[in-house]
Motif scaffolding. Structure first.
Motif, PDB file in Angstrom:
ATOM      1  N   LYS A 178       0.631  -1.683   0.172  1.00 44.13           N
ATOM      2  CA  LYS A 178      -0.048  -0.403   0.190  1.00 44.13           C
ATOM      3  C   LYS A 178       0.930   1.509   0.237  1.00 44.13           C
ATOM      4  CE  LYS A 178      -3.442  -2.034   3.189  1.00 44.13           C
ATOM      5  NZ  LYS A 178      -4.309  -3.180   1.858  1.00 44.13           N
ATOM      6  N   ARG A 201      -5.118   5.857  -5.174  1.00 47.98           N
ATOM      7  CA  ARG A 201      -6.627   4.902  -5.160  1.00 47.98           C
ATOM      8  C   ARG A 201      -6.693   4.724  -3.958  1.00 47.98           C
ATOM      9  NH1 ARG A 201      -8.241   4.958 -11.664  1.00 47.98           N
ATOM     10  NH2 ARG A 201      -7.481   6.939 -12.641  1.00 47.98           N
ATOM     11  N   ASP A 226     -10.876   4.661   0.890  1.00 46.87           N
ATOM     12  CA  ASP A 226     -12.517   4.788   0.911  1.00 46.87           C
ATOM     13  C   ASP A 226     -12.939   5.898   1.085  1.00 46.87           C
ATOM     14  OD1 ASP A 226     -11.950   1.983  -0.417  1.00 46.87           O
ATOM     15  OD2 ASP A 226     -12.426   1.168   1.627  1.00 46.87           O
ATOM     16  N   GLY A 252     -10.221   6.982  -4.027  1.00 45.46           N
ATOM     17  CA  GLY A 252     -10.593   5.748  -4.898  1.00 45.46           C
ATOM     18  C   GLY A 252     -12.067   6.373  -5.765  1.00 45.46           C
ATOM     19  N   ARG A 278     -15.114   8.420  -4.148  1.00 43.41           N
ATOM     20  CA  ARG A 278     -14.696   8.418  -2.594  1.00 43.41           C
ATOM     21  C   ARG A 278     -14.788   9.249  -2.612  1.00 43.41           C
ATOM     22  NH1 ARG A 278     -16.569   2.295  -2.288  1.00 43.41           N
ATOM     23  NH2 ARG A 278     -15.240   1.417  -3.652  1.00 43.41           N
ATOM     24  N   SER A 296     -15.372  -1.615  -2.351  1.00 41.33           N
ATOM     25  CA  SER A 296     -14.273  -1.069  -0.730  1.00 41.33           C
ATOM     26  C   SER A 296     -12.680  -2.035  -0.349  1.00 41.33           C
ATOM     27  CB  SER A 296     -15.082  -0.918  -0.042  1.00 41.33           C
ATOM     28  OG  SER A 296     -15.999   0.169   0.165  1.00 41.33           O
ATOM     29  N   SER A 349     -10.680  -2.352  -2.238  1.00 36.61           N
ATOM     30  CA  SER A 349      -9.516  -2.954  -3.570  1.00 36.61           C
ATOM     31  C   SER A 349      -8.523  -2.315  -4.553  1.00 36.61           C
ATOM     32  CB  SER A 349     -11.036  -3.088  -4.800  1.00 36.61           C
ATOM     33  OG  SER A 349     -11.023  -2.169  -5.112  1.00 36.61           O
TER      34      SER A 349
END
Length: 331
Positions: A8, A221, A224, A250, A253, A329, A331
């Motif tokens: 991430k 992205r 959320d 995202g 979002r 959500s 992803s």
């Protein structure tokens, strides 16, 4: 930090993936002390007390605005310090030769700041009590911010400007139980206080990252929902921070932030003209009613600005590319 978090994260300098260069201390599969590296640009980034320090090289892991203002105020007084920032006499951010983002002394201080004994003393501080009282008094504004950002439906939430975590524990309680919450701040020692609070609350779904929204160290992205309680509305580079937030939010979002204007809160400590001059010089909003148009120009949609008592709540939604559907959500 757990190694799985790397998927991430991104290099704050070139936005490429990071890897573990070394882990000098581990605990239960978690990196406590170590170094992350970017093969693309050669950057290295320390991990201290499980917190990755993802600032561009040369930046210190501190609240640089508060540090600059405080340093100048000690020399010439607060009013003159504000004037110096307003007219550009004092350089911000300061250009400096390379120095560690976090010093060994700060790592040691961080261990104390995460402790129960520190919190017992810290929480009795008059300023901290004032902030806690304000938090309690304005829960309706916080609820509005969370509602706008749709945190109760989010799998990944970014809390920008976490500070010592006054608003983080209630955020964790509001978000879904299995949501992953990111506490995000430029100041390492602030996050150590917040980390201690989360540990005492026995919450396990919070990770902490030092960085800034000007160079967001996250995958595009990823989130959320993004929220900021008195974070970005009162620091330099407001609109550039929003651009950074948009890049990691995202499609479809929502983002929401709440704040009171800094120039109002400092009124009487320096001339109004100097306060406004400093804010304009550093891109800190002076008139929240004018922010909505700028936020739309950046690229947010469904932008809304309202007041809840004395607090401004600003929100917007990341656009959905034409022909795309909102992904599930997380992803």
């Amino acid at each position: 930090m757990k190694e799985a978090l790397l998927e991430k994260l991104r290099c704050p300098r070139c936005r490429e993936p990071l890897c573990v260069w070394n882990a000098t201390e581990e605990d239960g599969g978690e990196i406590v002390e170590g170094t992350l590296a970017c093969h693309a640009c050669g950057g290295t980034f320390p991990v201290h007390s499980t917190i990755p320090i993802l600032l561009v090289p040369g930046r210190r892991a501190v609240d640089e605005f508060a540090a600059t203002l405080g340093r100048e105020a000690q020399k010439v007084g607060f009013s003159k310090a504000v004037r110096s920032l307003a007219d550009g006499t004092v350089e911000y951010p300061a250009t400096r030769t390379f120095e560690p983002a976090v010093t060994a002394a700060e790592v040691r201080e961080g261990r104390y700041r995460a402790s129960e004994s520190f919190w017992e003393t810290f929480s009795r501080n008059r300023l901290v009590q004032q902030q806690q009282n304000a938090l309690t008094a304005h829960l309706d504004a916080m609820e509005e911010m969370w509602l706008r950002a749709e945190v109760n439906f989010a799998d990944t939430v970014l809390d920008v400007g976490t500070g010592w975590g006054g608003a983080l524990v209630p955020l964790v309680e509001r978000a879904p139980q299995d949501a992953m919450i990111f506490g995000f701040d430029t100041a390492f020692l602030n996050l150590r206080v917040a980390q201690g609070q989360i540990e005492r609350a026995q919450q396990e779904n919070v990770v902490f990252v030092v960085g800034d929204c000007l160079n967001p160290p996250f995958r595009e992205r990823l989130f959320d929902a993004v929220v900021s309680w008195f974070g970005i509305g009162r620091i330099p580079g407001f609109f550039d921070c929003l651009r950074g937030i948009l890049s990691v939010l995202g499609p479809g979002r929502a983002f929401s932030c709440a704040w009171t204007p800094l120039v109002n809160d400092l009124d009487g400590l320096a001339s109004r003209a100097d306060l406004i001059g400093m804010a304009e010089q550093l891109d800190i909003p002076t008139r929240p009613d004018e922010t909505a148009g700028f936020v739309e120009a950046i690229g947010f949609e469904e932008v809304e600005l309202s007041t809840v008592g004395p607090i401004f709540v600003l929100s917007g939604r990341a656009p959905i590319p034409q022909g795309s559907l909102i992904p599930p959500s997380g992803s």
